[in-house]
Design a protein around this motif. Structure first.
Motif, mmCIF file in Angstrom:
data_model
loop_
_atom_site.group_PDB
_atom_site.id
_atom_site.type_symbol
_atom_site.label_atom_id
_atom_site.label_comp_id
_atom_site.label_asym_id
_atom_site.label_seq_id
_atom_site.Cartn_x
_atom_site.Cartn_y
_atom_site.Cartn_z
ATOM 1 N N CYS A 3 0.833 -1.197 0.000
ATOM 2 C CA CYS A 3 0.000 0.000 0.000
ATOM 3 C C CYS A 3 0.874 1.255 0.000
ATOM 4 O O CYS A 3 1.926 1.295 0.642
ATOM 5 N N TYR A 4 0.427 2.252 -0.731
ATOM 6 C CA TYR A 4 1.089 3.552 -0.693
ATOM 7 C C TYR A 4 0.015 4.639 -0.682
ATOM 8 O O TYR A 4 -1.168 4.381 -0.954
ATOM 9 N N ILE A 5 0.412 5.848 -0.328
ATOM 10 C CA ILE A 5 -0.535 6.944 -0.127
ATOM 11 C C ILE A 5 -0.201 8.092 -1.078
ATOM 12 O O ILE A 5 0.952 8.505 -1.180
ATOM 13 N N ILE A 6 -1.229 8.587 -1.765
ATOM 14 C CA ILE A 6 -1.062 9.753 -2.632
ATOM 15 C C ILE A 6 -1.783 10.930 -1.992
ATOM 16 O O ILE A 6 -2.994 10.885 -1.773
ATOM 17 N N VAL A 7 -1.039 11.973 -1.672
ATOM 18 C CA VAL A 7 -1.609 13.199 -1.114
ATOM 19 C C VAL A 7 -1.570 14.267 -2.210
ATOM 20 O O VAL A 7 -0.493 14.737 -2.594
ATOM 21 N N THR A 8 -2.725 14.618 -2.746
ATOM 22 C CA THR A 8 -2.821 15.623 -3.799
ATOM 23 C C THR A 8 -3.112 16.975 -3.163
ATOM 24 O O THR A 8 -4.060 17.115 -2.396
ATOM 25 N N VAL A 9 -2.287 17.952 -3.479
ATOM 26 C CA VAL A 9 -2.385 19.284 -2.875
ATOM 27 C C VAL A 9 -2.643 20.315 -3.971
ATOM 28 O O VAL A 9 -1.987 20.288 -5.019
ATOM 29 N N ALA A 10 -3.585 21.203 -3.732
ATOM 30 C CA ALA A 10 -3.864 22.278 -4.681
ATOM 31 C C ALA A 10 -3.117 23.538 -4.278
ATOM 32 O O ALA A 10 -2.800 23.733 -3.097
ATOM 33 N N GLY A 11 -2.848 24.400 -5.253
ATOM 34 C CA GLY A 11 -2.281 25.697 -4.927
ATOM 35 C C GLY A 11 -3.285 26.510 -4.135
ATOM 36 O O GLY A 11 -4.472 26.518 -4.454
ATOM 37 N N GLY A 12 -2.833 27.184 -3.077
ATOM 38 C CA GLY A 12 -3.747 27.934 -2.218
ATOM 39 C C GLY A 12 -3.876 29.390 -2.609
ATOM 40 O O GLY A 12 -3.019 29.952 -3.286
ATOM 41 N N LEU A 13 -4.970 30.012 -2.161
ATOM 42 C CA LEU A 13 -5.200 31.426 -2.434
ATOM 43 C C LEU A 13 -4.617 32.334 -1.353
ATOM 44 O O LEU A 13 -4.385 33.509 -1.598
ATOM 45 N N GLU A 14 -4.405 31.792 -0.165
ATOM 46 C CA GLU A 14 -4.003 32.622 0.971
ATOM 47 C C GLU A 14 -2.497 32.552 1.227
ATOM 48 O O GLU A 14 -2.046 32.423 2.353
ATOM 49 N N LYS A 15 -1.719 32.602 0.171
ATOM 50 C CA LYS A 15 -0.263 32.564 0.275
ATOM 51 C C LYS A 15 0.255 33.778 1.061
ATOM 52 O O LYS A 15 -0.336 34.855 0.954
ATOM 53 N N PRO A 16 1.325 33.648 1.833
ATOM 54 C CA PRO A 16 2.158 32.452 1.970
ATOM 55 C C PRO A 16 1.639 31.496 3.043
ATOM 56 O O PRO A 16 1.178 31.908 4.101
ATOM 57 N N TYR A 17 1.733 30.197 2.746
ATOM 58 C CA TYR A 17 1.456 29.153 3.732
ATOM 59 C C TYR A 17 2.769 28.825 4.437
ATOM 60 O O TYR A 17 3.852 28.983 3.864
ATOM 61 N N TYR A 18 2.663 28.374 5.679
ATOM 62 C CA TYR A 18 3.889 28.159 6.452
ATOM 63 C C TYR A 18 3.664 27.120 7.548
ATOM 64 O O TYR A 18 2.515 26.781 7.889
#
Length: 461
Positions: free
Chosen positions: A84-99
């Motif tokens: 088993c492996y895990i795929i984490v799909t992340v979208a670009g955010g609007l509230e940049k910068p993320y930290y």
């Protein structure tokens, strides 16, 4: 399967301390995937406990990263060769910068994706993003009304297997501002929503004479979505070719592309500017118009390549809960499998999608109408009347589609029938059955008496 690291793919052998850095980097660019259980050579080595790690991933993104990334990621557990492996799909955010919270807005906490690396951001880059940051989002704007009710929303969530009884249901969806007031996101999901989606049928090929003008709104936006999709299905007529034993249906517009374009227009519309999506039906095409243009920071090339930077991440989460959308960016890929890029017209304030009719299908339908044929193709196009047929005819005068008519017949035959029984009898998926049952309930055609296990259905006469 062998994976490779790219600008949008990061491989990790196991869930480690560097995970949040990769997620932050994708949030601060145009998104990507972190694949856990794959080594640097791209080989699947698997994870020890996929379910446990998947829960840990969600918890870490929620609690370690700021601003909130809820609605901007998707977690999938895959298996191959017994691993088993895990795929984490992340979208670009609007509230940049993320930290990363514990490091704050510094080079230790802020990262950006450059090639196949997640690199620390320079302080001037962080300051520049902060200066451009938009604070007006669906979650931060206070709703003009605070006496909101959510009867329709609860029905949708309950029919999709969610528990809405807890006091944290609304809070977990993100319906409140920091000071505890309903936000505009809550307004969109409420029974008192102030948004109305318009659909107009024009005579001919230009915007001169309106034949029909419909509005779907002033209710939970999910109800509006399903009503719009049903209306588009009614206008998207099919022709049928039968070469025994095969039966092939072709539609004026590709059904998958039409659905994806419609949902994209609704979920990415800029509601805070006061606009709503518009659907225009002509003799030769369907036009879908959404307000807001491209999200700031997303180029046209990135848009066409399926990079996702949701304008309304809160709505995106709800649409995913309802299985209206799948992975980020997958809708665009489905549309471009059937149509060229030139169907899109992009300006600063609007995105228009023009779906031309299949000429052969259009010609056959027009010929059938003129000659008043009664062959199989006309029997199929007759579905646009949407009237209830069969045993319940005469008892219900409100419009339903053929699938809903069959469900009503099954309920009349056996009021205690279960969702699984309906799935088996009609060869439908669980989500398909629940969607149609929800529509019937919202239309006041059926009512559930008692609990899910011991209760029964009642047709409203």
């Amino acid at each position: 399967m062998i994976f490779a690291e790219t600008e949008c793919v990061e491989l990790k052998e196991k869930l480690n301390d560097g995970f949040e850095k990769e997620v932050v980097a994708f949030l601060n660019t145009v998104g990507g995937q972190v694949i856990i259980g794959v080594n640097d050579s791209g080989e699947i080595v698997g994870v020890d406990s996929a379910d446990k790690d998947a829960l840990a991933v969600a918890d870490r993104i929620k609690n370690i990263i700021a601003p909130s990334a809820m609605g901007l990621f998707n977690i999938e557990i895959k298996a191959e060769g017994g691993k088993c492996y895990i795929i984490v799909t992340v979208a670009g955010g609007l509230e940049k910068p993320y930290y990363i919270r514990k490091y704050g807005l510094s080079s230790k906490g802020c990262f950006v994706r450059i090639g196949t690396q997640s690199c620390p951001m320079e302080q001037f880059q962080i300051d520049k993003l902060l200066a451009r940051k938009v604070n007006r989002t669906l979650s931060t704007v206070i709703a003009q009304r605070q006496d909101l009710t959510f009867t329709q929303l609860r029905i949708f969530y309950e029919e999709n297997g969610f528990d809405t009884s807890g006091e944290y249901f609304f809070k977990n969806l993100g319906m409140f501002t920091e000071d505890g007031k309903f936000n505009y996101f809550a307004m969109l999901l409420s029974d008192q929503s102030d948004v109305s989606i318009k659909l107009a049928r024009f005579k001919g090929k230009d915007k001169v004479e309106i034949i029909t003008n419909k509005e779907f709104g002033y209710c939970c936006i999910l109800k509006s979505v399903y009503n719009v999709l049903d209306a588009l299905d009614n206008y998207n007529l099919p022709s049928v070719e039968i070469t025994y034993p095969k039966r092939v249906e072709k539609y004026l517009v590709d059904k998958t592309a039409l659905r994806e374009a419609a949902i994209n227009a609704i979920v990415h519309n800029d509601y805070l500017r006061g606009g709503a999506p518009l659907f225009e039906i002509y003799d030769d095409r369907i036009n879908i118009i959404s307000c807001g243009g491209l999200v700031s920071g997303l180029s046209q090339e990135e848009f066409f390549n399926g990079y996702s930077m949701p304008r309304n991440r809160e709505l995106m989460r709800v649409f995913r809960d309802m299985e209206l959308v799948e992975n980020f960016g997958s809708g665009m890929r489905r549309i471009l499998q059937k149509y060229n890029r030139d169907i899109f017209k992009i300006s600063e304030n609007f995105i228009s999608t023009e779906l031309k009719y299949d000429e052969q299908v259009s010609s056959k339908i027009k010929s059938a109408i003129v000659t008043n044929e009664t062959d199989e193709s006309l029997k199929v196009t007759g579905k646009v009347t949407g009237k209830v047929t069969g045993k319940v005819t005469g008892k219900v005068t409100r419009k339903v589609n053929p699938t809903q008519s069959k469900i009503l017949n099954l309920i009349e035959e056996d009021p205690s029938i279960t969702v699984k029984d309906i799935m088996a009898k009609l060869s439908l998926s669980e989500s398909g059955v629940r969607k149609n049952i929800t529509t019937l309930k919202l239309s006041g055609l059926i009512k559930r008496i008692g609990s899910d296990k011991a209760g029964y259905w009642k047709i409203i006469k």
